[in-house]
Design a protein around this motif. Structure first.
Motif, PDB file in Angstrom:
ATOM      1  N   ARG A  87     -11.333  -1.666   4.761  1.00 12.35           N
ATOM      2  CA  ARG A  87      -9.939  -1.928   4.369  1.00 12.35           C
ATOM      3  C   ARG A  87      -9.768  -1.761   2.861  1.00 12.35           C
ATOM      4  O   ARG A  87      -8.826  -1.135   2.395  1.00 12.35           O
ATOM      5  CB  ARG A  87      -9.519  -3.329   4.819  1.00 12.35           C
ATOM      6  N   HIS A  88     -10.735  -2.296   2.085  1.00  6.48           N
ATOM      7  CA  HIS A  88     -10.680  -2.166   0.629  1.00  6.48           C
ATOM      8  C   HIS A  88     -10.722  -0.692   0.206  1.00  6.48           C
ATOM      9  O   HIS A  88      -9.964  -0.268  -0.664  1.00  6.48           O
ATOM     10  CB  HIS A  88     -11.839  -2.934  -0.013  1.00  6.48           C
ATOM     11  N   LEU A  89     -11.613   0.094   0.825  1.00  2.70           N
ATOM     12  CA  LEU A  89     -11.721   1.510   0.469  1.00  2.70           C
ATOM     13  C   LEU A  89     -10.421   2.261   0.752  1.00  2.70           C
ATOM     14  O   LEU A  89      -9.973   3.071  -0.060  1.00  2.70           O
ATOM     15  CB  LEU A  89     -12.870   2.167   1.240  1.00  2.70           C
ATOM     16  N   ILE A  90      -9.817   1.967   1.887  1.00  2.29           N
ATOM     17  CA  ILE A  90      -8.585   2.669   2.257  1.00  2.29           C
ATOM     18  C   ILE A  90      -7.423   2.247   1.367  1.00  2.29           C
ATOM     19  O   ILE A  90      -6.673   3.082   0.864  1.00  2.29           O
ATOM     20  CB  ILE A  90      -8.258   2.429   3.752  1.00  2.29           C
ATOM     21  N   GLU A  91      -7.280   0.944   1.152  1.00  2.00           N
ATOM     22  CA  GLU A  91      -6.139   0.453   0.376  1.00  2.00           C
ATOM     23  C   GLU A  91      -6.254   0.776  -1.106  1.00  2.00           C
ATOM     24  O   GLU A  91      -5.250   0.951  -1.780  1.00  2.00           O
ATOM     25  CB  GLU A  91      -5.989  -1.054   0.589  1.00  2.00           C
ATOM     26  N   SER A  92      -7.468   0.852  -1.636  1.00  3.76           N
ATOM     27  CA  SER A  92      -7.628   1.118  -3.069  1.00  3.76           C
ATOM     28  C   SER A  92      -7.797   2.596  -3.373  1.00  3.76           C
ATOM     29  O   SER A  92      -7.845   2.988  -4.533  1.00  3.76           O
ATOM     30  CB  SER A  92      -8.839   0.350  -3.616  1.00  3.76           C
ATOM     31  N   ASN A  93      -7.919   3.424  -2.311  1.00  4.68           N
ATOM     32  CA  ASN A  93      -8.083   4.866  -2.484  1.00  4.68           C
ATOM     33  C   ASN A  93      -9.293   5.194  -3.370  1.00  4.68           C
ATOM     34  O   ASN A  93      -9.232   6.088  -4.199  1.00  4.68           O
ATOM     35  CB  ASN A  93      -6.799   5.497  -3.042  1.00  4.68           C
ATOM     36  N   THR A  94     -10.370   4.435  -3.210  1.00  4.24           N
ATOM     37  CA  THR A  94     -11.598   4.686  -3.968  1.00  4.24           C
ATOM     38  C   THR A  94     -12.529   5.572  -3.151  1.00  4.24           C
ATOM     39  O   THR A  94     -12.392   5.660  -1.928  1.00  4.24           O
ATOM     40  CB  THR A  94     -12.326   3.369  -4.326  1.00  4.24           C
ATOM     41  N   PRO A  95     -13.499   6.211  -3.799  1.00  6.42           N
ATOM     42  CA  PRO A  95     -14.439   7.065  -3.060  1.00  6.42           C
ATOM     43  C   PRO A  95     -15.224   6.264  -2.021  1.00  6.42           C
ATOM     44  O   PRO A  95     -15.528   5.089  -2.224  1.00  6.42           O
ATOM     45  CB  PRO A  95     -15.384   7.588  -4.144  1.00  6.42           C
ATOM     46  N   GLU A 145     -11.199   1.445  12.640  1.00  6.64           N
ATOM     47  CA  GLU A 145     -10.966   2.559  11.726  1.00  6.64           C
ATOM     48  C   GLU A 145      -9.846   3.449  12.265  1.00  6.64           C
ATOM     49  O   GLU A 145      -9.056   4.003  11.502  1.00  6.64           O
ATOM     50  CB  GLU A 145     -12.230   3.416  11.573  1.00  6.64           C
ATOM     51  N   TYR A 148      -6.255   2.746  11.243  1.00  7.23           N
ATOM     52  CA  TYR A 148      -5.791   3.191   9.927  1.00  7.23           C
ATOM     53  C   TYR A 148      -5.455   4.649   9.986  1.00  7.23           C
ATOM     54  O   TYR A 148      -4.999   5.344   9.300  1.00  7.23           O
ATOM     55  CB  TYR A 148      -6.848   2.923   8.853  1.00  7.23           C
TER      56      TYR A 148
END
Length: 148
Positions: A87-95, A145, A148
């Protein structure tokens, strides 16, 4: 042109690709059997619980199937931290980063090695033979997943 229906093994997969998947597995079998046995023995020796890990995944066309892997985590592990990480990776748009790169405490001894070498994924060849996956193709996602 042949059409496939949902009851056809390898639904939506061209026949040549299905034949290639099966042929490659059969050719590699003499090399794979010792690897599977050694990996199974390692997991059995270092951790209590089943050798294989079964998990529901979403495949082609949103079809659910049971995906097999060698277990690399303790049996008492829960997936809430992975869901939060995703969730953090998707919401923050980080690699994209894997959780086990930071010393995940849920991983059994030798689990990092099995994951790094891809040996934990050998049982997925069962899924390939069943027509749920292909040797070359996208990674089937987890149900949360897929949302999302």
């Amino acid at each position: 042109m042949k059409t496939f229906n949902q009851s056809t093994p390898g639904f939506g997969t061209p026949r040549w690709k299905r034949a290639l998947d099966i042929g490659l597995i059969l050719l590699a079998l003499p090399l794979l059997i010792p690897l599977v046995l050694a990996t199974s023995a390692i997991i059995w020796l270092v951790s209590d619980g089943p050798i294989l890990f079964k998990q529901e995944r979403i495949g082609r066309g949103g079809e659910k199937f049971l995906c097999f892997k060698f277990r690399t985590m303790f049996t008492s592990s829960n997936s809430a931290s992975h869901e939060g990480h995703l969730r953090h990776l998707i919401e923050s748009n980080t690699p994209m980063t894997k959780m086990d790169t930071g010393g995940d405490k849920r991983i059994i001894p030798f689990g990092v090695f099995l994951r790094a070498t891809g040996l934990d994924e050998l049982p997925q060849l069962i899924n390939v033979l069943q027509g749920d996956m292909s040797i070359v193709g996208p990674r089937p996602c987890l149900p949360y997943e897929y949302k999302y």
